[in-house]
Write an enzyme that holds these catalytic residues in place. Structure first.
Site, PDB file in Angstrom:
ATOM      1  N   LYS A 121      -7.575   4.955  -7.071  1.00  0.00           N
ATOM      2  CA  LYS A 121      -7.928   6.205  -7.988  1.00  0.00           C
ATOM      3  C   LYS A 121      -9.370   6.605  -7.589  1.00  0.00           C
ATOM      4  O   LYS A 121      -9.430   7.793  -7.550  1.00  0.00           O
ATOM      5  CB  LYS A 121      -8.081   5.329  -9.506  1.00  0.00           C
ATOM      6  CG  LYS A 121      -6.686   5.130 -10.294  1.00  0.00           C
ATOM      7  CD  LYS A 121      -6.970   4.628 -11.384  1.00  0.00           C
ATOM      8  CE  LYS A 121      -5.700   4.088 -12.108  1.00  0.00           C
ATOM      9  NZ  LYS A 121      -5.968   3.603 -13.541  1.00  0.00           N
TER      10      LYS A 121
ATOM     11  N   PRO B 124       2.640   4.819   1.062  1.00  0.00           N
ATOM     12  CA  PRO B 124       3.127   5.292   2.432  1.00  0.00           C
ATOM     13  C   PRO B 124       2.125   5.760   3.352  1.00  0.00           C
ATOM     14  O   PRO B 124       1.350   6.598   3.162  1.00  0.00           O
ATOM     15  CB  PRO B 124       4.370   6.344   1.897  1.00  0.00           C
ATOM     16  CG  PRO B 124       4.220   6.144   0.760  1.00  0.00           C
ATOM     17  CD  PRO B 124       3.296   5.719   0.187  1.00  0.00           C
ATOM     18  N   GLY B 125       2.521   5.687   4.683  1.00  0.00           N
ATOM     19  CA  GLY B 125       1.613   6.312   5.689  1.00  0.00           C
ATOM     20  C   GLY B 125       0.368   5.774   6.088  1.00  0.00           C
ATOM     21  O   GLY B 125      -0.392   6.109   6.773  1.00  0.00           O
ATOM     22  N   VAL B 126       0.089   4.452   5.615  1.00  0.00           N
ATOM     23  CA  VAL B 126      -1.212   3.918   5.747  1.00  0.00           C
ATOM     24  C   VAL B 126      -0.938   2.940   7.307  1.00  0.00           C
ATOM     25  O   VAL B 126      -2.031   2.165   7.517  1.00  0.00           O
ATOM     26  CB  VAL B 126      -1.730   3.072   4.710  1.00  0.00           C
ATOM     27  CG1 VAL B 126      -1.959   4.076   3.680  1.00  0.00           C
ATOM     28  CG2 VAL B 126      -0.796   2.083   4.072  1.00  0.00           C
ATOM     29  N   GLY B 127      -0.044   2.731   7.473  1.00  0.00           N
ATOM     30  CA  GLY B 127       0.299   2.011   8.728  1.00  0.00           C
ATOM     31  C   GLY B 127       0.763   0.489   8.474  1.00  0.00           C
ATOM     32  O   GLY B 127       0.381  -0.398   9.229  1.00  0.00           O
TER      33      GLY B 127
ATOM     34  N   SER C 259      -3.805   3.796 -18.814  1.00  0.00           N
ATOM     35  CA  SER C 259      -5.202   4.294 -17.878  1.00  0.00           C
ATOM     36  C   SER C 259      -5.677   5.524 -18.596  1.00  0.00           C
ATOM     37  O   SER C 259      -6.703   5.949 -18.282  1.00  0.00           O
ATOM     38  CB  SER C 259      -4.949   4.459 -16.619  1.00  0.00           C
ATOM     39  OG  SER C 259      -4.393   2.991 -16.102  1.00  0.00           O
TER      40      SER C 259
ATOM     41  N   GLY D 184       0.801  -1.165   0.046  1.00  0.00           N
ATOM     42  CA  GLY D 184       0.163   0.063   0.028  1.00  0.00           C
ATOM     43  C   GLY D 184       0.977   1.311   0.020  1.00  0.00           C
ATOM     44  O   GLY D 184       1.906   1.172   0.128  1.00  0.00           O
TER      45      GLY D 184
END
Length: 801
Positions: free
Chosen positions: A750, A387-390, A707, A385
């Site tokens: 997204k 960065p910073g989501v734990g 995309s 995931g």
């Protein structure tokens, strides 16, 4: 006081037989028994023995009732019934505590002992069964019936069996050092077969309960068979005990020899220049405290002997000493006890992490499987995931939930294989790999090891660390992980590995195949607000020396910080912004300046600086500008695709640091417009006489992927037709030359990026519907998703009328 103490065979023979030989005529006793008219018999309960007929045995009595019984019986010339107690610990047995089958005996002689006890020399005559207890005081008296032995039908077979019993008894006497040689003499001089059987049954090393069964057996052939079987079992045990004793003696002799030689080596080393006695003793002392296998013990002894033979002043001595220090510091068979309390684990995860429900559910499932399987042979978890989501803190929470030690190994920028496998110990400055160093640091062989940033592992001139990780992360191989420094296998199968990564694209396929991927997407606005209120604000207040009342931020203020001052999937930047506010409050407090603890939106902008633009409508309020959705290694993001037409010859120009795939998408889009210009309402002259320029800001950031296909086509059509794209609308999808819209990945990231940017409508491929349905509806409550299959549907939805 005991009723019957352990009487050795030697005492019985020397005391009992001598007394009998000197003072008693046994034939007279037989005549007495024949002529006796006794009807009531005193019953003497004995412990830890069973008496058989025609056997002379001493009985030591300590209970007053037993002493009285023996003295009165001898005085009256009575026979006594000797029975065994069922429980030898009872001091005063009742009627139900004694066996009913015993042996009728005559007292030959009573010897008074100094401590007040008496020893009665007795001879057994007949087996009997108690018919009725007629008195219990001062001792048991009973009516009895004599039991007759059943003679064997085949006399020759019986005699042969008793010969085997006799031979086996003599072998047992030879093997058992506790049996005196007098027993050998006694057995050889018993001529009567029945007496020989009874003598062996009385004195054999059988439990009292088994002897009682032999006494109750009336068939002499069966009694002899059962006795022979139990003697065989005793004989095997004695043989095994003697073998163990001999082996132990040999081992002790070997150890004494080694000790003597080692002492000589130490003396020689001291003469050469000071011996390493203290080093070796210290290492041996550490080794004694270790619980390790025979293989490890053998390896240690080999290495410690090598250390003893080396000169302390040589460089090799320090290398060997460092190696043995590390070897003895490893927790070879030391494990922490797992706490598989799923409810407790859920509380720990909920307290430490807000949101991430799917991830926490999967971790609890993983723990439940480990609890049921009771081993670590399960997929290694890979948390992927932005960065910073734990991700890293989730690993710490899993360790807390399991009650295990936690170790974090950072793999970012690793490019040397020896960092994982270690160096050969012969090199100067050699050390073990990071995996075994982490095991040593944790002090247990089953910690939770978080392999952080596994996607950042590089490949250098000294090997590929990713390939070295293949063995570490394979449950079938890591039972004997080989470290070059350790020079032997170490069991990693009980270690719980949790890897983290921002992207899967840089991870080797074989390595990825060994792990179970768990995707961790970003947080919604509401989740970020809750995380800030529950965790981040308190943390920053503590880290900056502030109390809980120093400043307050409400939902409106937190929402403003998130929307205007951050742009991320996680909460790391949000924490930095809150830290800036906490530092400002700390400064006001230190300067003793008055301030309002309830921080307003205006004050936030004053502290954090100018906020970023909120409205997308201003940016897309001209023809040719389309909002696209992109996936990056730090989560989802929006990007703008601009196009403009100018006079020329139908040329296509592309800028914005685009990759090959994005350039191909732009070329496909233009070719589709040329082929379908009449359907799209674009004149042939415009296409042939107008140049089109496609640009994707920001120009310094590399961009690639399919995309943006539908966004590029929409931008070009918007420019050719001079029609604006609807505000607050974004799109993502790949196109084909025929105008077919194809699905793309990273939908969740997204769409979360779209909600953060204030997008209200999103256009996706119909095939991506399943991806949207997997996302919580709460995340998309303000988002209207349109599903399309063809490019004409996109244009109808996107362009203003």
């Amino acid at each position: 006081m005991t009723e019957f103490e352990d009487i050795s065979l030697e005492e019985m023979i020397s005391d009992g037989f001598d007394i009998v030989a000197e003072e008693i005529n046994l034939s007279d006793l037989s005549e007495t028994e024949k002529n006796s008219g006794q009807k009531i018999f005193p019953i003497l309960p004995v412990r830890n023995m069973v008496m058989f007929p025609n056997v002379v045995i001493p009985i030591t009595a300590g209970r007053k009732t037993s002493i009285q019984l023996l003295e009165e019986a001898q005085k009256n010339g009575d026979f006594i019934g000797i029975v065994s107690q069922k429980n030898s610990d009872l001091e005063q047995p009742s009627e139900k505590d004694i066996y009913l089958v015993g042996t009728l005996a005559k007292i030959i002689k009573i010897i008074k002992l100094p401590e007040g006890n008496i020893t009665a020399i007795t001879k057994g005559f007949h087996r009997f069964k108690v018919k009725k207890i007629v008195a219990t005081q001062p001792y048991f008296k009973a009516e009895i019936s004599k039991l007759k032995d059943s003679r064997p039908k085949n006399k020759e077979e019986y005699e042969a069996l008793l010969e085997n019993v006799k031979d086996l008894a003599l072998k047992i006497i030879d093997l058992d050092p506790n049996i005196p040689n007098a027993a050998n003499f006694a057995i050889k001089n018993i001529n009567n077969n029945d007496d020989l059987l009874n003598f062996i049954c009385t004195n054999a090393n059988f439990p009292s309960s088994e002897k009682q069964k032999l006494l109750e057996e009336k068939n002499l052939m069966e009694r002899a068979n059962k006795c022979y079987e139990m003697m065989h079992e005793d004989f095997r045990k004695l043989e095994l005990r003697n073998q163990i004793h001999q082996k132990t003696s040999k081992d002790l002799d070997k150890q004494q020899r080694e000790y003597f030689l080692n002492q000589q080596i130490r003396t020689i080393q001291e003469e050469l220049g000071g011996g390493p006695e203290s080093d070796v003793e210290e290492l041996i002392t550490k080794a004694r405290k270790k619980s390790w296998s025979e293989e490890v013990e053998e390896h240690f002894q080999k290495e410690i002997n090598r250390l003893q033979r080396q000169n302390p002043n040589s460089p090799d001595y320090n290398v060997q000493r460092n190696y043995l220090d590390f070897f003895t510091d490893l927790p070879w068979d030391t494990f922490t006890k797992d706490t598989f309390d799923i409810q407790r684990a859920q509380k720990i995860l909920d307290k430490a992490h807000f949101g991430l429900e799917d991830i926490k559910k999967r971790i609890l499932e993983h723990m439940a499987v480990l609890k049921l399987k009771n081993n670590m042979k399960s997929p290694i978890l890979l948390l992927v995931g932005p960065p910073g989501v734990g991700k890293t803190s989730l690993g710490k929470s899993v360790a807390d939930a399991l009650g295990r030690k936690y170790v974090r190994v950072s793999l970012g920028g690793l490019h040397d294989e020896s960092e994982i496998r270690g160096h050969r110990k012969t090199y100067i400055g050699a050390m073990a790999g990071r995996i075994l160093q982490s095991i040593k640091k944790s002090g247990t062989s089953n910690p939770v090891i978080v392999l952080d940033e596994i996607d950042k592992v590089g490949k250098g001139m000294h090997g590929d660390p990713s390939s070295a990780l293949l063995e570490v992360l394979d449950p079938e191989q890591n039972k004997s992980f080989y470290d070059n420094f350790l020079e032997m296998g170490y069991d990693l199968s009980k270690v719980m590995f949790i890897a983290t990564a921002n992207s899967l694209s840089t991870i080797q396929t074989p390595l990825l195949d060994r792990m179970e991927v768990i995707q961790i997407t970003g947080y919604t606005l509401e989740e970020k607000i809750e995380i800030a209120k529950r965790h981040l604000i308190k943390k920053q207040q503590e880290e900056n020396g502030l109390d809980s009342k120093s400043f307050k931020l409400g939902n409106i203020e937190l929402k403003h910080i998130i929307e205007a001052h951050t742009s991320e999937s996680g909460v790391r930047t949000l924490e930095k912004r809150l830290a800036a506010i906490a530092r400002w409050v700390a400064l006001q407090t230190a300067l003793v300046k008055e301030y309002n603890p309830k921080i307003s939106v205006e004050k936030i902008d004053e502290i954090l600086g100018v906020p970023r633009p909120k409205s997308l409508a201003e940016l897309t309020d001209v023809p040719g500008v389309v909002t696209g959705l992109a996936w990056t290694s730090v989560g989802g993001d929006i990007l703008f695709i601009e196009s403009i037409i100018s006079n020329g010859k139908g040329a296509l120009t592309m800028t914005g640091n685009l990759g090959t795939v994005m350039k191909e998408s732009a070329t496909i889009a233009l070719e589709y417009i040329k082929a379908k210009h009449d359907v799209l309402g674009i004149s042939q002259d415009d296409i042939e006489k107008k140049n089109i320029h496609v640009h994707v800001p920001e120009g310094a950031t590399p961009k690639d992927g399919p995309s943006a296909g539908i966004a590029m086509l929409t931008s070009m059509v918007s420019s050719f037709k001079n029609k604006k794209v609807k505000p607050h609308l974004a799109m993502t999808g790949e196109i084909t030359l025929r105008g077919k819209v194809l699905p793309v990945g990273g939908i969740k990231e997204k769409l979360l990026a779209a909600t953060r940017a204030g997008i209200k409508e999103v256009i996706l491929c119909e095939a991506n519907r399943k991806d949207v349905e997997e996302i919580k509806k709460d995340y998309l409550k303000n988002l209207n998703v349109h599903y399309v299959n063809w490019m004409r549907e996109v244009l109808e939805l996107a362009l203003e009328k």
